[in-house]
Write an enzyme that holds these catalytic residues in place. Sequence first.
Site, PDB file in Angstrom:
ATOM      1  N   TYR A 175       4.928  29.729 124.964  1.00 39.33           N
ATOM      2  CA  TYR A 175       5.964  29.132 124.114  1.00 39.33           C
ATOM      3  C   TYR A 175       6.452  27.829 124.741  1.00 39.33           C
ATOM      4  CZ  TYR A 175      10.473  28.741 121.645  1.00 39.33           C
ATOM      5  OH  TYR A 175      11.554  28.299 120.913  1.00 39.33           O
ATOM      6  N   SER A 232      12.849  23.278 122.064  1.00 34.08           N
ATOM      7  CA  SER A 232      13.624  24.255 122.829  1.00 34.08           C
ATOM      8  C   SER A 232      13.979  23.637 124.174  1.00 34.08           C
ATOM      9  CB  SER A 232      12.799  25.529 123.047  1.00 34.08           C
ATOM     10  OG  SER A 232      13.409  26.372 124.018  1.00 34.08           O
TER      11      SER A 232
END
Length: 251
Positions: free
Chosen positions: A150, A138
Amino acid sequence: MELNLKGKRVLVTGGSRGIGKAIAEAFLNEGASVGITARSHAELLQVQENLGVQTYQKDLAKHEDRERLMSEFIDDFNSIDVLVNNVGASHGEKVLKTSSSVFKEAMELNFISAVHLSQLASKQMIPKGKGVIINISSIYGKESGGIPSYNASKGALISFTKSFSSEAIKNNIRVIGIAPGAIYHPNKEWQRRLQLDPDFLKNYARDKIPAGRLGKPEEIGNVAVFLASDKASWIVGSTITVDGGQSRLNF
């Protein structure tokens, strides 16, 4: 462009929807043989019906399920040419509201599963002297934004991609990554935000993405098949940002 992926044996984790499903479909369109794994039996049945892929219902946060997944995939396909570590989920909230156990959960699913499956796949690829491992990270693994647990797991995945690539390339196995920005597909989180604000997507794109829209899952799929091909043979260890200009990095 002919990518010469016909007949390649490809395993995509988290492949029942969104980016994972789009990646699986992109490989199928190139003539590859594809297996996908996910936790939801219903979603797997649907994607099996829609795409005709081999499916495996597994919880990749569990060590034993990862072992079984690779064993079953090899039994079905005889070997593996491309592994796409796509599975991932967001865990927790801000740092002070997120317990260390939740950070651990995020790392197990988003990072450790990729490490473990990469080890298992590499053992199959080394005797052949060729293979590709693609880790889906990401942009928030490269810069701040999103949920801290995350971000940490995706940052670790980017670091692992680079470090393992230097080891694996000696056996002609390329380890590379993709860092998507905001990609729209109708999952629960996007739907929740739209229920709160019907103009959310339009406003988000206007405020955060220079290209003026959210990305599409197939745009990640297109990059994945290119990276898996010999056309990308000199790309080793890099995590390619695919975000319509959303990230603020200069590299």
